[in-house]
Design a protein around this motif. Sequence first.
Motif, PDB file in Angstrom:
ATOM      1  N   UNK A  81       0.915  -1.238   0.036  1.00 30.48           N
ATOM      2  CA  UNK A  81      -0.091  -0.011  -0.219  1.00 30.48           C
ATOM      3  C   UNK A  81       0.794   1.240  -0.050  1.00 30.48           C
ATOM      4  N   UNK A  82       0.673   2.282  -0.693  1.00 33.22           N
ATOM      5  CA  UNK A  82       1.325   3.370  -1.061  1.00 33.22           C
ATOM      6  C   UNK A  82       0.964   4.419   0.286  1.00 33.22           C
ATOM      7  N   UNK A  83       2.047   4.886   0.881  1.00 32.12           N
ATOM      8  CA  UNK A  83       1.750   5.599   2.271  1.00 32.12           C
ATOM      9  C   UNK A  83       1.138   6.955   1.969  1.00 32.12           C
ATOM     10  N   UNK A  84       1.089   7.392   0.804  1.00 33.50           N
ATOM     11  CA  UNK A  84       0.621   8.762   0.204  1.00 33.50           C
ATOM     12  C   UNK A  84      -0.790   8.426   0.109  1.00 33.50           C
ATOM     13  N   UNK A  85      -1.405   7.581  -0.812  1.00 32.56           N
ATOM     14  CA  UNK A  85      -2.966   7.488  -1.124  1.00 32.56           C
ATOM     15  C   UNK A  85      -3.457   6.658  -0.474  1.00 32.56           C
ATOM     16  N   UNK A  86      -2.651   5.659   0.540  1.00 30.13           N
ATOM     17  CA  UNK A  86      -3.014   4.606   1.163  1.00 30.13           C
ATOM     18  C   UNK A  86      -3.999   3.498   0.293  1.00 30.13           C
ATOM     19  N   UNK A  87      -3.587   3.168  -0.586  1.00 28.83           N
ATOM     20  CA  UNK A  87      -4.207   2.342  -1.587  1.00 28.83           C
ATOM     21  C   UNK A  87      -3.073   1.477  -1.968  1.00 28.83           C
ATOM     22  N   UNK A  88      -3.487   0.267  -2.927  1.00 29.20           N
ATOM     23  CA  UNK A  88      -2.395  -0.519  -3.545  1.00 29.20           C
ATOM     24  C   UNK A  88      -1.640   0.334  -4.609  1.00 29.20           C
ATOM     25  N   UNK A  89      -0.406  -0.174  -4.432  1.00 32.31           N
ATOM     26  CA  UNK A  89       0.598   0.497  -5.423  1.00 32.31           C
ATOM     27  C   UNK A  89      -0.046   0.615  -6.943  1.00 32.31           C
ATOM     28  N   UNK A  90       0.048   1.919  -7.424  1.00 30.38           N
ATOM     29  CA  UNK A  90      -0.452   2.173  -9.063  1.00 30.38           C
ATOM     30  C   UNK A  90       0.857   2.645  -9.759  1.00 30.38           C
ATOM     31  N   UNK A  91       1.649   1.896 -10.529  1.00 29.61           N
ATOM     32  CA  UNK A  91       2.647   1.858 -11.433  1.00 29.61           C
ATOM     33  C   UNK A  91       3.930   2.402 -10.109  1.00 29.61           C
ATOM     34  N   UNK A  92       4.056   1.411  -9.351  1.00 27.52           N
ATOM     35  CA  UNK A  92       5.046   1.381  -8.376  1.00 27.52           C
ATOM     36  C   UNK A  92       6.426   1.999  -8.723  1.00 27.52           C
ATOM     37  N   UNK A  93       7.172   3.085  -7.938  1.00 30.81           N
ATOM     38  CA  UNK A  93       8.503   3.374  -8.259  1.00 30.81           C
ATOM     39  C   UNK A  93       9.197   3.334  -6.691  1.00 30.81           C
ATOM     40  N   UNK A  94      10.503   3.069  -6.869  1.00 30.96           N
ATOM     41  CA  UNK A  94      11.380   2.924  -5.718  1.00 30.96           C
ATOM     42  C   UNK A  94      12.200   4.360  -5.714  1.00 30.96           C
ATOM     43  N   UNK A  95      12.417   5.050  -4.723  1.00 30.29           N
ATOM     44  CA  UNK A  95      13.383   6.259  -4.659  1.00 30.29           C
ATOM     45  C   UNK A  95      14.703   5.785  -3.830  1.00 30.29           C
TER      46      UNK A  95
END
Length: 350
Positions: A9-23
């Motif tokens: 889950x993305x910590x910004x939108x709190x939903x499953x990743x959509x086009x996930x990227x790693x910084x």
Amino acid sequence: MAQNRQKLTCSVCLDLFKDPVTIPCGHSYCMSCIKGFWEHEDQKTTHSCPQCRHSVTPRPALVKNTILAEIVEDLKRSCLMCMASYCEEHLQPHYDCICYLCLMDEHKGHMTVSAAAELAERQTELSSGRQKLQLSIQEREERVKAIQQEVEAINHSADDAVRESEKIFSNLIRFIKKKSTDAKQQIRSQQKTQVSRAKEHQDKIQQELNELKSKDAVLEQVSHSEDHIYFLNNYPSLPCLTVLSEEWLKVSLSVINVDVLLPKKEPQTRPEILKYFRSITLDPNTTNVRVLLSEGNRKTTLIGSNLFYPNHPDRFVHWQQVLGYLSLNVIDQGIFVQKCILSLGFGFSF
């Protein structure tokens, strides 16, 4: 399964990743979420991680994490295929949608309900709510319709009253104009008669005046004669010196009566007003339903409730008034009679 879902889950939108990227710091986000976060950092040249606040300079290029994206897609397929139940424990007072795998693991110790049963219950609640809403809508529509009908009734009543008023005053104006025309014709006729009579008297007097002047000329001629014999011989044949005979006095002293109709002054005293008294009988076929006739249809009284009168085309509907049988001569009786006519038209007591 729930723990795996939380890790993906993305910590910004709190939903499953959509086009996930790693910084660079190792945290992963949706590509659109991290771009939006960096764009709102007041246009700084240094960018940070939303979770650990690790700073990076310059802004790194974002590349889709294909492995993480595949894991997210596998999780979505697994949950969508086995979606069946709702949990009433973890998200009170609402229900949380869970899959069968979650049900057999962390939700097995409390109450769950099937999606079909929950759907039926919610549909029942929705139907009941819609019925109440439709009743409210119907009630307000009926109120709006009733108000509209009331407005239309008011408008129709006002239009009828205006037409009735125009009819009454048009008839009154025509009546006054006709009486004015009749009065003018009567005055001119009397004027013509009296002028003709006066001219006849004038012509007769002028003829007698000419004869008298002729006689006076003869007398003057004889009176200046110095021939005594001529004067004495012609004296018996001279016109009678008593020119003021009874016939002459009758003509010369006669009064020529020219009767010209002058506007009469409005009566002020009771005796003057009583000269124009007329016994008026009111027409019951024109009486408004709130006007009571009495004393042999000679008196009117305005009452608060409607009376029962037979239907008649001449009856006043909107105006509280009644007409009389007697036609009053406005010209002969002056302004006072005009006031009486107006009083009669608006239902006064006599």
